[in-house]
Design a protein around this motif. Structure first.
Motif, PDB file in Angstrom:
ATOM      1  N   MET A  41       6.576   6.896   0.616  1.00 55.01           N
ATOM      2  CA  MET A  41       7.568   5.833   0.786  1.00 55.01           C
ATOM      3  C   MET A  41       7.449   4.860  -0.374  1.00 55.01           C
ATOM      4  O   MET A  41       6.430   4.826  -1.068  1.00 55.01           O
ATOM      5  N   ARG A  42       8.492   4.060  -0.552  1.00 56.55           N
ATOM      6  CA  ARG A  42       8.397   2.967  -1.511  1.00 56.55           C
ATOM      7  C   ARG A  42       7.693   1.786  -0.856  1.00 56.55           C
ATOM      8  O   ARG A  42       7.872   1.533   0.330  1.00 56.55           O
ATOM      9  N   SER A  43       6.929   1.078  -1.632  1.00 52.42           N
ATOM     10  CA  SER A  43       6.166  -0.059  -1.126  1.00 52.42           C
ATOM     11  C   SER A  43       7.086  -1.230  -0.814  1.00 52.42           C
ATOM     12  O   SER A  43       7.969  -1.569  -1.604  1.00 52.42           O
ATOM     13  N   SER A  51       8.391   4.012  -8.305  1.00 54.52           N
ATOM     14  CA  SER A  51       7.053   4.372  -7.827  1.00 54.52           C
ATOM     15  C   SER A  51       7.054   4.618  -6.328  1.00 54.52           C
ATOM     16  O   SER A  51       7.914   4.113  -5.595  1.00 54.52           O
ATOM     17  N   LEU A  52       6.073   5.402  -5.891  1.00 52.51           N
ATOM     18  CA  LEU A  52       5.906   5.745  -4.480  1.00 52.51           C
ATOM     19  C   LEU A  52       4.459   5.547  -4.075  1.00 52.51           C
ATOM     20  O   LEU A  52       3.542   5.734  -4.882  1.00 52.51           O
ATOM     21  N   ASN A  53       4.255   5.171  -2.818  1.00 51.56           N
ATOM     22  CA  ASN A  53       2.947   5.241  -2.175  1.00 51.56           C
ATOM     23  C   ASN A  53       2.973   6.388  -1.172  1.00 51.56           C
ATOM     24  O   ASN A  53       4.030   6.703  -0.624  1.00 51.56           O
ATOM     25  N   PHE A  54       1.815   6.992  -0.944  1.00 53.95           N
ATOM     26  CA  PHE A  54       1.791   7.938   0.175  1.00 53.95           C
ATOM     27  C   PHE A  54       2.062   7.167   1.460  1.00 53.95           C
ATOM     28  O   PHE A  54       1.691   5.991   1.595  1.00 53.95           O
ATOM     29  N   ALA A  55       2.761   7.785   2.392  1.00 56.19           N
ATOM     30  CA  ALA A  55       2.999   7.156   3.697  1.00 56.19           C
ATOM     31  C   ALA A  55       1.694   7.179   4.485  1.00 56.19           C
ATOM     32  O   ALA A  55       0.910   8.131   4.383  1.00 56.19           O
ATOM     33  N   PRO A  56       1.408   6.136   5.276  1.00 57.22           N
ATOM     34  CA  PRO A  56       0.204   6.164   6.111  1.00 57.22           C
ATOM     35  C   PRO A  56       0.182   7.435   6.958  1.00 57.22           C
ATOM     36  O   PRO A  56       1.210   7.854   7.492  1.00 57.22           O
ATOM     37  N   PHE A  57      -0.990   8.056   7.072  1.00 56.16           N
ATOM     38  CA  PHE A  57      -1.081   9.286   7.857  1.00 56.16           C
ATOM     39  C   PHE A  57      -2.438   9.381   8.552  1.00 56.16           C
ATOM     40  O   PHE A  57      -3.414   8.744   8.153  1.00 56.16           O
ATOM     41  N   THR A 503      -6.418   8.978  21.548  1.00 49.04           N
ATOM     42  CA  THR A 503      -7.027   9.970  20.672  1.00 49.04           C
ATOM     43  C   THR A 503      -7.914   9.207  19.697  1.00 49.04           C
ATOM     44  O   THR A 503      -7.740   8.001  19.503  1.00 49.04           O
ATOM     45  N   LYS A 504      -8.850   9.905  19.099  1.00 50.69           N
ATOM     46  CA  LYS A 504      -9.738   9.291  18.108  1.00 50.69           C
ATOM     47  C   LYS A 504      -9.572  10.018  16.779  1.00 50.69           C
ATOM     48  O   LYS A 504      -9.483  11.248  16.755  1.00 50.69           O
ATOM     49  N   GLY A 505      -9.487   9.261  15.690  1.00 47.93           N
ATOM     50  CA  GLY A 505      -9.303   9.905  14.398  1.00 47.93           C
ATOM     51  C   GLY A 505      -9.351   8.910  13.255  1.00 47.93           C
ATOM     52  O   GLY A 505      -9.591   7.718  13.444  1.00 47.93           O
ATOM     53  N   TYR A 506      -9.088   9.435  12.068  1.00 48.60           N
ATOM     54  CA  TYR A 506      -9.088   8.626  10.844  1.00 48.60           C
ATOM     55  C   TYR A 506      -7.642   8.322  10.446  1.00 48.60           C
ATOM     56  O   TYR A 506      -6.837   9.227  10.258  1.00 48.60           O
ATOM     57  N   MET A 507      -7.323   7.041  10.294  1.00 47.26           N
ATOM     58  CA  MET A 507      -5.994   6.633   9.849  1.00 47.26           C
ATOM     59  C   MET A 507      -6.103   6.220   8.381  1.00 47.26           C
ATOM     60  O   MET A 507      -6.890   5.336   8.029  1.00 47.26           O
ATOM     61  N   VAL A 508      -5.320   6.881   7.518  1.00 43.28           N
ATOM     62  CA  VAL A 508      -5.408   6.671   6.075  1.00 43.28           C
ATOM     63  C   VAL A 508      -4.193   5.860   5.629  1.00 43.28           C
ATOM     64  O   VAL A 508      -3.054   6.279   5.823  1.00 43.28           O
ATOM     65  N   ARG A 509      -4.442   4.700   4.994  1.00 42.04           N
ATOM     66  CA  ARG A 509      -3.369   3.809   4.570  1.00 42.04           C
ATOM     67  C   ARG A 509      -3.517   3.461   3.088  1.00 42.04           C
ATOM     68  O   ARG A 509      -4.639   3.335   2.582  1.00 42.04           O
ATOM     69  N   PRO A 510      -2.402   3.247   2.390  1.00 40.41           N
ATOM     70  CA  PRO A 510      -2.488   2.808   0.988  1.00 40.41           C
ATOM     71  C   PRO A 510      -3.245   1.491   0.871  1.00 40.41           C
ATOM     72  O   PRO A 510      -3.004   0.557   1.633  1.00 40.41           O
ATOM     73  N   GLY A 511      -4.183   1.429  -0.063  1.00 36.95           N
ATOM     74  CA  GLY A 511      -4.920   0.194  -0.320  1.00 36.95           C
ATOM     75  C   GLY A 511      -6.048  -0.090   0.647  1.00 36.95           C
ATOM     76  O   GLY A 511      -6.749  -1.104   0.491  1.00 36.95           O
ATOM     77  N   ALA A 512      -6.245   0.764   1.651  1.00 31.00           N
ATOM     78  CA  ALA A 512      -7.313   0.519   2.633  1.00 31.00           C
ATOM     79  C   ALA A 512      -8.674   0.905   2.056  1.00 31.00           C
ATOM     80  O   ALA A 512      -8.779   1.693   1.118  1.00 31.00           O
TER      81      ALA A 512
END
Length: 581
Positions: A41-43, A51-57, A503-512
């Protein structure tokens, strides 16, 4: 959003936590893989068209009970038909929105367009519905409580009734005439199935193999030892039905692509068969092309109505690029409402013309919130399109059918009977609605108002808006309601708060910070559907893929485009027998 410590926890796809060095390496790879495969997505905070950032996943897919996923997939053609029938019932829409349009200016403007188009007659009787039915698992279903473990016969009976209705729609054997049902004078009327409908139903039968009602696998967070592991039933409940700008047709499948890569990198390729096939992008784009075929003018184009600034650019562009690559003879235009006002005009036969090009299909990715209409110019553009010969997605009547007020009315069994004439289908659809309550200034609405003031923690307050970030939750509800007049309350509805398993898991975000940490999460599943037809008959009706959004368990809203959720995809589980933990 508070979380009950007794909330059940769905077992993980793989054993967590991962070793730190492995986690850092696979996360870095996954970020790049996401960008390079369009999960981006765009920031909003640092916007640039270049430019693009990866979308949080979410790093690995979140577990979802197979039985409930298959039920949702199989029910979607029924929901498609329900919404199509609602959209073509003038009396129902007018009566249901009568109080809302007195106080909600945006809905009133939409309704005024509807009223004017009705008065002059619809130039284009065919509508294209590309819907998304959003749902969440409910860990506290009365008919599926843990007590049902001791009363298995009762649970099986309920589960089998729902499965029977879903099988009926897949096979086209329901007394409602399968997919082909229209409404005449507000009453459903069975229609003979066309060849296209039979092909669509055959696809449903091929893709959906309903399992028998079995216990969905979850383990609870409050179990004292492995010997005391309990399985809690989960069913799903409807959150809403989106009839305009139903996004993530690309990002849904892209999520699976990214997470499949991660699982292979972690040595868990054996898990991939439990991630269901997702043809959302193809299914939705093919819907637009089917509508283009119905318009039957080879030089005509498909028009995307877009926002002034598009942050969710990949999801939009991949729809466009799929059409251009798969059907290179079909041209796609992107225009804002302002552009249409400046460039658009009607031809002699009311065909919509933009710069000399005739528009066959209009796909709205904007126009669902007041901010998209800067002035009367944009409203005039919307009216121009609605009076044109182009096939709209959605048409104005479909847009109104997606309002919260209409969906609240549909949750009443007596109302549902108006649109579904098959008892098994009606029972199956009736089960998916959670409590939805009117806040109109009448006896029922006043009772709902008092109920919300007494126990606000049990509810969500929802306006007639799309796009996320508009709801009021829990303890904030009383103050919000007290600021409204009795009349103003009519623009809102009250909904029971759904209590999904964790649920339990890892959330990956831009800049985190790296590495990501394990967090508690809840998910919302969206099932796409395509339905094309007019007031008298349905030409195409099929389920068209899915998407999964996941948010922190403590968050109220979960929109990825709004920066509140994360892309995810379902990992289907059957029972605790294969518990990885």
């Amino acid at each position: 959003m508070s979380v009950d410590p007794n909330t059940p926890v769905l077992r993980n796809c793989i054993r967590l936590p991962l070793p730190e060095d492995e986690l850092i390496e696979v996360t870095a790879k996954a970020k790049d893989y996401a960008i390079m495969h369009g999960a981006a997505m765009r920031s909003k905070s640092n916007f640039s068209e270049d430019s693009l950032n990866f979308a949080p996943f979410v790093l690995v897919p979140s577990s979802f009970p197979r039985k409930e996923f298959e039920k949702a997939v199989a029910l979607q053609p029924i929901i498609n038909r329900l919404m199509h029938n609602v959209a073509h019932d003038e009396e129902f829409i007018t009566t249901t929105l009568a109080e809302t349009i007195k106080v909600d200016e945006f809905t009133a403007n939409l309704f005024n367009i509807y009223r004017k188009v009705l008065a002059h007659g619809f130039t284009q009787r065919t509508s294209l519905g590309m819907l998304r039915s959003d749902l969440m698992l409910e860990s506290g279903c009365p008919e599926l409580s843990p007590k049902a473990l001791l009363w298995r016969g009762e649970a099986d009976e309920d589960g089998q009734a729902t499965a029977a209705a879903a099988v009926a729609v897949a096979a086209g054997t329901g007394s409602g005439g399968g997919v082909g049902v229209g409404v005449c004078g507000g009453k459903p009327r069975a229609k003979a199935k066309t060849m296209e409908e039979e092909e669509d139903e055959a696809a449903v039968k091929r893709n959906v193999q309903l399992s028998r009602a079995t216990v969905s696998g979850v383990s609870t967070s409050t179990v004292a030892s492995k010997d005391r592991k309990a399985a809690a039933y989960c069913c799903w409940k409807q959150v809403e039905i989106n009839t305009i700008a139903s996004g993530f047709g690309h990002l849904g499948p892209a999520s699976k692509t990214v997470q499949s890569f991660v699982l292979r990198e972690l040595g868990h390729a054996d898990k991939l068969p439990n991630m269901p096939h997702n043809n959302a992008l193809a299914g939705l784009c093919d819907g637009m092309v089917k509508a283009w075929d119905i318009y039957a003018k080879p030089q005509s184009v498909i028009l995307f109505i877009i926002e002034d600034v598009s942050y969710n650019i990949c999801d939009q562009r991949f729809h466009e690029f799929y059409i251009r690559e798969t059907y290179p003879h079909i041209k796609v235009l992107r225009r804002t409402l302002t552009d249409v006002h400046r460039e658009g005009k009607l031809g002699l036969n009311k065909e919509l013309l933009l710069g000399g090009l005739e528009v066959a299909v209009i796909y709205f990715r904007a126009g669902y919130e007041p901010g998209h209409y800067h002035s009367q110019d944009e409203w005039d553009a919307r009216y121009l399109m609605e009076t044109s010969l182009a096939i709209k997605c959605p048409s104005i009547q479909y847009h109104l059918a997606g309002t919260k007020k209409v969906q609240q009315a549909l949750a009443q069994p007596a109302v549902l009977e108006r649109f579904i004439n098959d008892p098994e289908e009606m029972k199956a659809v009736g089960k998916i609605f959670t409590g939805l309550y009117s806040l109109d200034d009448n006896e029922a609405g006043n009772a709902s108002y008092e109920m919300a003031l007494r126990t606000p923690e049990k509810f969500v307050l929802k306006p007639q808006r799309e796009g996320g970030g508009n709801n009021v939750y829990g303890v904030d509800i009383p103050d919000a309601l007290k600021r409204m007049s009795r009349v103003e309350r009519s623009a809102w509805i009250l909904m029971d708060l759904i209590h999904p398993p964790l649920t339990k898991g890892y959330m990956v975000r831009p800049g985190a910070e790296m590495p990501p940490t394990i967090v508690d999460m809840v998910s919302e599943l969206g099932i796409f559907g395509v339905v094309i037809g007019d007031a008298d008959h349905i030409i195409h009706n099929y389920q068209a893929g899915h998407m999964l959004r996941t948010k922190l368990s403590t968050a109220n809203e979960g929109g990825v485009a709004a920066g509140l959720g994360a892309l995810d995809s379902p990992y289907l589980i059957d029972s605790d027998d294969e518990d990885e933990n």
